[in-house]
Design a protein around this motif. Structure first.
Motif, PDB file in Angstrom:
ATOM      1  N   GLY A   1       0.822  -1.207   0.000  1.00 55.70           N
ATOM      2  CA  GLY A   1       0.000   0.000   0.000  1.00 55.70           C
ATOM      3  C   GLY A   1       0.853   1.254   0.000  1.00 55.70           C
ATOM      4  N   VAL A   2       1.873   1.261   0.852  1.00 57.10           N
ATOM      5  CA  VAL A   2       2.747   2.432   0.949  1.00 57.10           C
ATOM      6  C   VAL A   2       3.463   2.679  -0.377  1.00 57.10           C
ATOM      7  N   LEU A   3       3.990   1.612  -0.963  1.00 59.88           N
ATOM      8  CA  LEU A   3       4.735   1.770  -2.220  1.00 59.88           C
ATOM      9  C   LEU A   3       3.816   2.241  -3.337  1.00 59.88           C
ATOM     10  N   LEU A   4       2.651   1.574  -3.481  1.00 59.10           N
ATOM     11  CA  LEU A   4       1.714   1.962  -4.538  1.00 59.10           C
ATOM     12  C   LEU A   4       1.216   3.379  -4.307  1.00 59.10           C
ATOM     13  N   GLY A   5       0.853   3.681  -3.056  1.00 55.97           N
ATOM     14  CA  GLY A   5       0.334   5.005  -2.740  1.00 55.97           C
ATOM     15  C   GLY A   5       1.336   6.089  -3.065  1.00 55.97           C
ATOM     16  N   THR A   6       2.591   5.880  -2.673  1.00 52.24           N
ATOM     17  CA  THR A   6       3.602   6.896  -2.951  1.00 52.24           C
ATOM     18  C   THR A   6       3.857   6.999  -4.453  1.00 52.24           C
ATOM     19  N   ALA A   7       3.981   5.846  -5.114  1.00 54.55           N
ATOM     20  CA  ALA A   7       4.296   5.871  -6.541  1.00 54.55           C
ATOM     21  C   ALA A   7       3.212   6.597  -7.327  1.00 54.55           C
TER      22      ALA A   7
ATOM     23  N   TYR B   1       2.219  11.656   1.103  1.00 54.75           N
ATOM     24  CA  TYR B   1       3.649  11.919   1.052  1.00 54.75           C
ATOM     25  C   TYR B   1       4.123  12.126  -0.384  1.00 54.75           C
ATOM     26  N   GLY B   2       3.601  11.294  -1.295  1.00 53.84           N
ATOM     27  CA  GLY B   2       3.987  11.421  -2.701  1.00 53.84           C
ATOM     28  C   GLY B   2       3.701  12.809  -3.238  1.00 53.84           C
ATOM     29  N   GLY B   3       2.555  13.362  -2.829  1.00 57.66           N
ATOM     30  CA  GLY B   3       2.193  14.688  -3.302  1.00 57.66           C
ATOM     31  C   GLY B   3       3.217  15.747  -2.934  1.00 57.66           C
ATOM     32  N   SER B   4       3.767  15.648  -1.728  1.00 58.39           N
ATOM     33  CA  SER B   4       4.715  16.693  -1.329  1.00 58.39           C
ATOM     34  C   SER B   4       6.045  16.519  -2.060  1.00 58.39           C
ATOM     35  N   THR B   5       6.429  15.279  -2.354  1.00 56.98           N
ATOM     36  CA  THR B   5       7.635  15.058  -3.154  1.00 56.98           C
ATOM     37  C   THR B   5       7.496  15.745  -4.503  1.00 56.98           C
TER      38      THR B   5
ATOM     39  N   LEU C   1       8.868   6.556   6.232  1.00 54.70           N
ATOM     40  CA  LEU C   1      10.102   7.207   6.670  1.00 54.70           C
ATOM     41  C   LEU C   1      11.315   6.391   6.237  1.00 54.70           C
ATOM     42  N   VAL C   2      11.223   5.067   6.424  1.00 53.41           N
ATOM     43  CA  VAL C   2      12.368   4.219   6.121  1.00 53.41           C
ATOM     44  C   VAL C   2      12.595   4.118   4.613  1.00 53.41           C
ATOM     45  N   LEU C   3      11.484   4.059   3.856  1.00 55.20           N
ATOM     46  CA  LEU C   3      11.609   3.765   2.431  1.00 55.20           C
ATOM     47  C   LEU C   3      11.874   4.988   1.567  1.00 55.20           C
ATOM     48  N   ASN C   4      11.215   6.098   1.925  1.00 59.00           N
ATOM     49  CA  ASN C   4      11.105   7.144   0.924  1.00 59.00           C
ATOM     50  C   ASN C   4      12.399   7.843   0.606  1.00 59.00           C
ATOM     51  N   LEU C   5      13.210   8.115   1.619  1.00 61.79           N
ATOM     52  CA  LEU C   5      14.443   8.828   1.304  1.00 61.79           C
ATOM     53  C   LEU C   5      15.366   7.979   0.437  1.00 61.79           C
TER      54      LEU C   5
END
Lengths: 185, 526
Positions: B26-32, B73-77, B370-374
């Motif tokens: 979910g986190v990966l798909l959501g961010t992507a 989070y993806g949106g702010s990136t 936090l762990v993945l995104n950076l």
């Protein structure tokens, strides 16, 4: 102002000449008119909703009347505001060029492509229908060539179809060829 | 601390390997998906809904939790790394983060956004866990009339307070309420506004409307005015997050959280007002006011924390009352209904394990982000470079997938296009689309409660103002409706955040004698 005089409520919005700031009154006036018409329709048509016998409580007509009234009032009020020159802020998006003129051509091509793909799904299957839609949309948005959008769309559609149908069991018609080819999954 | 015990139980359920995998996915798909330009959090959730169709509810909502925070989070990136303005709730992050990236401080901007999101998300999710049972205790006694009043407050707040133009918000809300009326009346079984089309007697699917308004409408709107030429993506380079950055960031994170959570939790929720307030506050309190507008790290840290805290706050009315106050929340509510789960004050008791697992998953997803995104930032930068013709063609492909998968009926796709065209015209003339989605999902709930209240009273409208709760809430409605009109008469039209920044009226400690605009930032400290 004078151009908007006596505009029929169902007329299509006038194409904006390229370069001109979009959001000229005419188009939104039509929107407000249609909204008021929707409110009127709700109020009128609510009267024809059948009410079952036990009418000692509030029936299925009450809320439609309420919504219809609000919509009608909003449509009229907005129409007046727009008529006086009020403009809303056009939507912002990362890929929108606020100074660009409206390309009605792109909107029309994409709409037709999407409609065609909706009608084609049950005939040729989702992957093929979507490939054609994908390629047309990409082409309308300025992708170079015809072959590359087709190949990109084809690969994407087949991969998505396999993932969703074979791994996630979503019901999507694959078309004769693809369903036969992936039968062994 | 009963809530903490439940939360620990939820953590226990969520921490199985399989559920962790769903959270990660979910986190990966959501961010992507959230990173992709033009796709906000609401569209992310709507487009990814079909992925969860086949899962059982618990797994689906664990994944949803990840998608929800990942999309935010993806949106702010996107707004930090892309050289063009995005949606309004991340506009503050965009203003300063973008400038930082330009000045070669992209990595620090992303880091303060990620850490701030984590801090705010964790605190706000814990607050959600603590507050929710209390709100449920209060809500269990409310009547149908109170419930109707709260729904009306949510309508008015979403339509008039959040947008730039209240009338256009009301117009959008009206369209949503109309779409919600189409179908069979639940209480009497009568068909309403179906035009004799049999497929419409089941009502119009919320997913179809949300995907149409957000994805199709957006694609058409972008297509009509596409920014041509090469895409400019800034590198996430520059010096890493330093001790100095941390020193300047941690207070804005906490203050942003303090702004975001309560605003999100109110029925007048939303992320725009708290991000705006946080930005103004940081500017006032900063020791480096001259950097604001040129890339001040506080200007990224505060609003970004506020944004995420508001996202958690929005879940308070959603989970305790069944009232969605943002478009994203409306889609999550639709997902609950899709699983046949009854929302409202009873949700926390009837579906206790599910809700606590969802809340626990929010905490887990937040930590994963936090762990993945950076480390994954290079991947997100690549996603930002996708050529726009393929990006929007792909969005339409997933729109087709999601809507067709609901009922396997091509008519849904025709409906998708028609409502998508409506969304296009709405965007074009500045009508916000979120009120329509909320009207569609909340309209039937409001109607049911209204009729229930009137049935009990025998048709006497006085029942609507009988209890103190409904009197207070309807008073707030009146205030929300009349307040802006009065304010406009007194102060003139409301400025947008960009105008405020350009005019410099958000300036910190303006030197005496310097002229300032007649705006909402009149209070000077001292």
């Amino acid at each position: 102002m004078s151009t908007a005089q006596g505009l029929p409520p169902d007329a299509a919005p006038e194409p904006t000449p390229p370069g001109e700031q979009p959001g000229r009154n005419t188009g939104e006036l039509v929107m407000a008119g249609l909204l008021a018409a929707l409110g009127l329709y709700l109020v009128l048509d609510a009267g024809s909703i059948a009410v079952p016998g036990s009418s000692n409580q509030v029936g299925p007509r009450f809320f439609p009347y309420l919504v219809g009234g609000v919509v009608l009032a909003t449509g009229i009020a907005l129409g007046v505001r727009v008529w006086r020159g009020d403009q809303g802020p056009a939507d912002e998006s990362e890929d929108v060029d606020p100074t660009a003129g409206t390309s009605w051509q792109a909107v029309a091509i994409i709409s037709v492509a999407f409609l065609a793909h909706a009608l084609l799904i049950n005939v040729v299957g989702w992957p093929l229908a979507v490939t054609l839609m994908f390629a047309t949309v990409a082409w309308a948005l300025g992708a170079r060539g015809i072959v590359r959008p087709l190949i990109a769309g084809g690969i994407a559609a087949v991969v998505v179809w396999i993932v969703f149908v074979k791994a996630l069991n979503v019901a999507l018609p694959g078309g004769t060829l693809l369903e036969w080819a992936t039968d062994w999954f | 601390m009963d809530a903490l015990g439940d939360l620990v139980g939820g953590l226990g359920d969520a921490l199985t390997p399989q559920n962790l995998l769903f959270a990660l996915l979910g986190v990966l798909l959501g961010t992507a998906v959230g990173v992709l330009p033009g796709i906000g959090p609401a569209m992310t959730v709507a487009l990814l809904l079909p992925v969860t169709y086949v899962l059982e509810p618990t797994s689906a909502f664990i994944m949803f939790a990840g998608i929800y925070y990942g999309g935010m989070y993806g949106g702010s990136t996107t707004s930090i790394l892309l050289n063009t303005p995005g949606e309004s709730s991340s506009i503050m992050t965009a203003l300063e983060g973008n400038k930082m990236a330009k000045a070669g401080r992209g990595a620090a901007a992303l880091a303060t956004a990620a850490l701030g999101s984590f801090v705010a998300g964790t605190i706000a999710t814990l607050l959600l866990a603590l507050v929710a049972p209390t709100v449920v205790d209060l809500a269990i006694g409310i009547t149908a009339a109170d419930y109707f009043a709260i729904a009306v407050l949510a309508f008015v707040a979403v339509a008039t307070v959040l947008g730039a133009s209240p009338l256009r918000g009301l117009a959008s809300l009206g369209i949503g309420l109309y779409l919600g009326l189409v179908g069979t009346d639940v209480l009497t079984g009568q068909e309403r506004f179906t035009l004799g089309v049999p497929q419409l007697s089941d009502g119009i699917d919320v997913v179809v409307v949300a995907v149409a308004l957000f994805a199709v409408g957006e694609a058409l709107y972008v297509a009509s005015r596409l920014r041509r030429g090469p895409v400019q993506v800034m590198g996430a380079s520059g010096s890493w997050f330093t001790r100095e950055d941390l020193r300047r960031s941690w207070k804005p994170w906490l203050r942003g959280t303090a702004f975001g959570f309560p605003f999100g939790a109110l029925p007048a929720g939303g992320a725009e007002i708290p991000t705006f307030l946080s930005y103004a506050t940081e500017r006032k309190l900063s020791k480096h006011p001259e950097q604001f507008g040129k890339g001040a790290i506080e200007g990224v840290a505060g609003p970004e924390a506020a944004n995420n805290a508001a996202a958690a706050g929005v879940l308070v009315p959603l989970l305790t009352l069944g009232i969605p106050t943002s478009a994203t929340a409306a889609i999550i509510l639709a997902a609950f209904q899709g699983y046949g789960i009854q929302t409202g004050p009873t949700l926390l008791t009837t579906e206790s394990p599910l809700v606590w697992t969802l809340i626990a998953s929010l905490l887990i997803g937040n930590f994963m982000l936090l762990v993945l995104n950076l480390p994954l930032v290079g991947l997100w930068v690549k996603l930002l470079r996708i050529p726009r013709p393929y990006l929007y063609a792909g969005i339409l492909m997933f729109a087709s997938l999601g809507s067709y998968a609901v009922n396997a009926d091509p008519l849904d796709l025709v409906l998708l296009l028609v409502i998508g065209l409506l969304g296009f015209f709405m965007r074009r003339y500045g009508w916000p689309v979120a009120p329509a989605v909320i009207g569609l999902i909340l309209g039937p709930i409001a109607e049911t409660n209204l009729r229930r209240a009137l049935a009990i009273s025998g048709g006497d409208l006085g029942v609507l103002v009988e209890s103190w709760v409904s009197r207070i809430v309807l008073g707030l409605v009146l205030l929300a409706l009349v307040g802006p009109i009065v304010l406009r008469l007194v102060r003139g039209p409301r400025s947008t955040p960009e105008e405020l920044q350009q005019e410099g009226t958000l300036q910190h400690r303006v030197p005496a004698g310097r002229g300032r605009g007649d705006d909402e930032e009149e209070e000077e400290d001292r």
